[in-house]
Design a protein around this motif. Structure first.
Motif: not given
Length: 291
Positions: A148-175
């Motif tokens: 039996p193999q151990p469960p997959q390790a968690l990602p390294a800190s300071d990784s990036t997240l994508e959702l369907g090939g897109l990224c999280l973002s604000e709208r510039q100049n939107d407070q």
């Protein structure tokens, strides 16, 4: 915990953590934001409740101070008396009754009667030993690839997240700092998935406001509540857990049985929300690209 128009039933609140959750839900049912409560309590001349103080108190697992409980319940339109009674019950539980002593044996009774292990128990113990020996022998003959193999390790800190090939973002100049999906080369401000104790944060580096964290607007428990970027450790819960599922990773806000994502399929300008978790929903399956 049962709730009706008269407020929550506190009789089944058995732990300090449950008490704090009940306070959160009371605040949410009132429709008041943290800032609303701060303004009202400051204007009424009583005990003021700054938004940051209240947010901190409602995101711990221990009961808040007496004056915080009383003021919060009253400003939300509730009766503080049962809340304070429940608080005292949790902090100072009544000692349980001492168990009755067993009857004294007669004077002529043997104080140490011999114990005999039933034959059936001996056979069961031998069978368990035989199984354990067999497992050890089987493992010793397994090749490394078969074991039996151990469960997959968690990602390294300071990784990036994508959702369907897109990224999280604000709208510039939107407070408002509300978070949407955008093409990754247009994502703003720069953000990373960062380890924070046993949890994770989505941290940002805004060119004007400096370091920040993505969190749930108004600390809402409601499905459909939006996420926004703000200062870390303020009114917004900004800690998450990661759960690996088929096809990706779910990003789950702390203390909520909800998942971060978008409704339907990921698309540019889709608002990022907390939603009921669905392992088959493409709008909730984050990926962490290798760099």
């Amino acid at each position: 915990m049962n709730e009706d128009d008269a407020g929550p039933d506190l009789s089944d609140v058995a732990t300090e953590e449950q008490f704090v959750v009940a306070l959160r839900r009371l605040r949410e049912r009132s429709g008041l934001t943290y800032k609303d409560i701060e303004r009202r309590t400051s204007a009424e001349g009583g005990f003021p409740l700054p938004a940051s103080t209240l947010a901190t108190a409602l995101h711990r697992n221990t009961v808040p101070r007496r004056e915080i409980v009383a003021t919060l319940v009253q400003v939300c339109g509730g009766d503080a008396a049962p809340w304070l009674t429940t608080r005292e019950r949790l902090l100072h539980p009544m000692p349980s009754a001492a168990p009755e002593s067993p009857p004294e044996p007669p004077d002529d009774a043997d104080p140490t009667p011999p114990r005999r292990l039933p034959t059936k128990n001996i056979a069961a113990a031998l069978a368990v030993c035989a199984i354990a020996i067999g497992v050890v022998l089987l493992r010793s003959f397994q090749s490394p690839d078969d074991r039996p193999q151990p469960p997959q390790a968690l990602p390294a800190s300071d990784s990036t997240l994508e959702l369907g090939g897109l990224c999280l973002s604000e709208r510039q100049n939107d407070q408002t700092g509300l978070v949407f999906l955008a093409h990754c080369d247009q994502s703003f401000p720069p953000r990373r998935l960062t380890r924070h104790g046993t949890f994770w944060r989505v941290t940002t580096q805004h060119p004007e406001y400096g370091p920040g964290c993505m969190g749930i607007v108004d600390a809402s428990f409601k499905p459909g509540a939006p996420l926004s970027d703000d200062t870390c450790d303020r009114t917004q819960p900004d800690r998450f857990t990661l759960r690996k599922v088929t096809g990706g990773i779910q990003l789950r806000p702390q203390d909520r049985d909800l998942c971060v994502g978008v409704q339907g399929k990921p698309a540019v300008r889709a608002p990022v929300l907390q939603l009921p978790c669905d392992e088959r929903a493409p709008g909730q399956l984050f990926t962490i690209p290798a760099h």
